[in-house]
Design a protein around this motif. Structure first.
Motif, short mmCIF file in Angstrom:
data_model
loop_
_atom_site.label_atom_id
_atom_site.label_comp_id
_atom_site.label_asym_id
_atom_site.label_seq_id
_atom_site.Cartn_x
_atom_site.Cartn_y
_atom_site.Cartn_z
N VAL A 1 -14.25 20.05 12.81
CA VAL A 1 -12.89 20.09 12.26
C VAL A 1 -11.83 19.92 13.34
N TYR A 2 -12.15 20.23 14.58
CA TYR A 2 -11.14 20.12 15.64
C TYR A 2 -10.67 18.67 15.80
N LEU A 3 -11.62 17.78 16.03
CA LEU A 3 -11.25 16.38 16.21
C LEU A 3 -10.70 15.79 14.92
N GLU A 4 -11.35 16.09 13.81
CA GLU A 4 -10.88 15.59 12.52
C GLU A 4 -9.43 16.01 12.26
N GLY A 5 -9.13 17.28 12.50
CA GLY A 5 -7.77 17.78 12.27
C GLY A 5 -6.75 17.14 13.18
N VAL A 6 -7.10 16.96 14.45
CA VAL A 6 -6.20 16.30 15.40
C VAL A 6 -5.85 14.89 14.92
N LEU A 7 -6.86 14.13 14.55
CA LEU A 7 -6.63 12.74 14.15
C LEU A 7 -5.81 12.66 12.86
N GLN A 8 -6.06 13.55 11.92
CA GLN A 8 -5.28 13.56 10.68
C GLN A 8 -3.81 13.87 10.95
N ILE A 9 -3.56 14.85 11.81
CA ILE A 9 -2.18 15.23 12.11
C ILE A 9 -1.47 14.15 12.91
N LEU A 10 -2.13 13.57 13.90
CA LEU A 10 -1.50 12.51 14.68
C LEU A 10 -1.20 11.30 13.80
N ARG A 11 -2.07 11.03 12.86
CA ARG A 11 -1.83 9.90 11.94
C ARG A 11 -0.52 10.09 11.17
N ARG A 12 -0.20 11.32 10.82
CA ARG A 12 0.99 11.59 10.00
C ARG A 12 2.07 12.35 10.77
N ARG A 13 2.05 12.22 12.08
CA ARG A 13 2.96 13.01 12.92
C ARG A 13 4.44 12.71 12.64
N HIS A 14 4.76 11.51 12.16
CA HIS A 14 6.16 11.15 11.92
C HIS A 14 6.68 11.67 10.58
N THR A 15 5.78 12.08 9.70
CA THR A 15 6.21 12.55 8.38
C THR A 15 6.01 14.05 8.18
N ILE A 16 5.27 14.69 9.07
CA ILE A 16 5.03 16.14 8.95
C ILE A 16 6.22 16.90 9.53
N ASP B 1 12.09 22.62 20.28
CA ASP B 1 12.72 21.32 20.57
C ASP B 1 11.85 20.21 19.98
N ARG B 2 12.27 19.69 18.83
CA ARG B 2 11.46 18.70 18.12
C ARG B 2 11.25 17.43 18.95
N ASN B 3 12.29 16.97 19.64
CA ASN B 3 12.16 15.73 20.42
C ASN B 3 11.12 15.86 21.51
N GLN B 4 11.16 16.99 22.23
CA GLN B 4 10.16 17.23 23.27
C GLN B 4 8.76 17.32 22.67
N TYR B 5 8.67 17.99 21.55
CA TYR B 5 7.38 18.14 20.87
C TYR B 5 6.81 16.78 20.49
N MET B 6 7.63 15.93 19.90
CA MET B 6 7.17 14.60 19.48
C MET B 6 6.79 13.74 20.68
N MET B 7 7.52 13.87 21.79
CA MET B 7 7.17 13.12 23.00
C MET B 7 5.79 13.53 23.51
N ARG B 8 5.49 14.81 23.39
CA ARG B 8 4.18 15.28 23.86
C ARG B 8 3.05 14.81 22.94
N LEU B 9 3.34 14.66 21.66
CA LEU B 9 2.33 14.09 20.76
C LEU B 9 2.06 12.64 21.13
N GLU B 10 3.10 11.92 21.50
CA GLU B 10 2.92 10.53 21.93
C GLU B 10 2.08 10.45 23.19
N LYS B 11 2.25 11.43 24.08
CA LYS B 11 1.45 11.45 25.32
C LYS B 11 -0.03 11.65 24.97
#
Length: 329
Positions: free
Chosen positions: A250-265, A301-311
């Protein structure tokens, strides 16, 4: 699902030159294949797991270098307590959580309740200096805060979850916690959760000793291979048989699902609503109790958070096109 005789069987296994298949014992006798709901291994994200592992090991030459470079040295108990205390002060939850340091667990850390007291257990044999802050964001900043927020919700118990038709909390819960453990890491790779995913898939068709030998393609250190094999084979009694416990996929599965929808969550809302899946956010947000939720500092800080997801996306060579293909199929 930790075996009662883990140390004894480990000694037998190592003395047999890794040929013996452990015979695990439990408080309750598990089903032959761990348990009905945890016995099926998925291969849905197998190739991306392999790619992540290979890319990481190519970067560091081998797994042992990777662990040392990204994790650093093991911490003494005194320093672990200091770091935990400092983190809880930063998050405003000092005095709320008991801390238990032990080597007698098969996970890196866990969050639970002991005699009604929220308790974080940390495996001192895996508490590395560069990983500990990530562990605290995982266990306290995610699991504990979402538990506290969940206690305010109308779906705080099983009856409420059923009444509101909630999706299971996982894989969102562990995916989110895994992402948070990597947020501030200079090289936020997903190698460990990818290796867990891969090991579990292989365990479904291999004995313990076969799996241990097979993992040599990625990991030389017998102690580390033992850890991954136990995580994949826990719940089984006779590990000479193929079979797995799929919980850690579930760890990898959950990460990939969240990253896939990171712009809408809405990540703050996802935290504030408690133990809910990202799939339920929009449907339940009008019902949720959202007064004074516990939101960790790293989400302010949402902007910083989103930048770290992109990293995280960049370091693990993930693209939106790839995630769309993997997650939406």
């Amino acid at each position: 699902m930790k075996p009662l005789n883990l140390k004894k069987e480990k000694d037998k296994f190592f003395k047999s030159n890794f040929m013996y298949n452990p015979q695990f014992q439990y408080n309750k006798t598990p089903l032959p294949s761990a348990s009905a709901q945890h016995s099926h291994a998925s291969n849905r994200f197998l190739q991306v797991a392999i790619n992540i592992i290979q890319n990481t090991l190519k970067k560091y030459n081998n797994y042992e270098n990777y662990e040392q470079a990204t994790g650093g040295n093991l911490l003494p108990a005194k320093q672990i307590y200091q770091e935990v205390r400092k983190y809880m002060e930063t998050e405003g939850c000092q005095g709320e959580i008991a801390v238990n340091l032990t080597e007698d667990v098969i996970s890196q850390a866990s969050m639970g309740t002991v005699k009604r007291q929220p308790t974080m257990t940390i495996n001192v044999s895996m508490a590395r200096e560069k990983w500990l802050q990530g562990t605290l964001r995982h266990e306290i900043g995610t699991h504990y805060f979402r538990t506290v927020n969940n206690s305010k919700q109308p779906w705080h118990n099983s009856k409420g979850r059923e009444e509101y038709g909630l999706e299971p909390a996982n894989p969102t819960e562990e995916g989110l916690a895994t992402i948070h453990s990597l947020l501030y890491h200079p090289d936020p790779d997903l190698c460990r959760v990818a290796l867990l995913y891969y090991t579990i898939y292989k365990a479904s068709s291999m004995s313990f000793s076969e799996l241990f030998e097979h993992l040599k393609i990625f990991v030389r250190d017998p102690e580390v291979r033992w850890y991954y094999c136990v995580r994949a084979k826990r719940g089984l009694t006779d590990t000479s048989q193929p079979g797995c416990c799929n919980k850690d996929q579930v760890y990898l599965e959950g990460v990939l699902q969240i990253l896939r929808r990171r712009h809408t969550i809405d990540f703050k809302l996802l935290m504030a609503m408690g133990k809910v899946s990202y799939e339920d956010i929009n449907r339940l947000k009008k019902t949720a109790v959202l007064s004074k939720p516990r939101i960790p500092q790293f989400l302010k800080d949402r902007n910083q958070y989103m930048m770290r997801l992109e990293k995280i996306m960049q370091v693990n060579e993930l693209t939106d096109t790839l995630l769309k293909t993997l997650v939406d199929c």
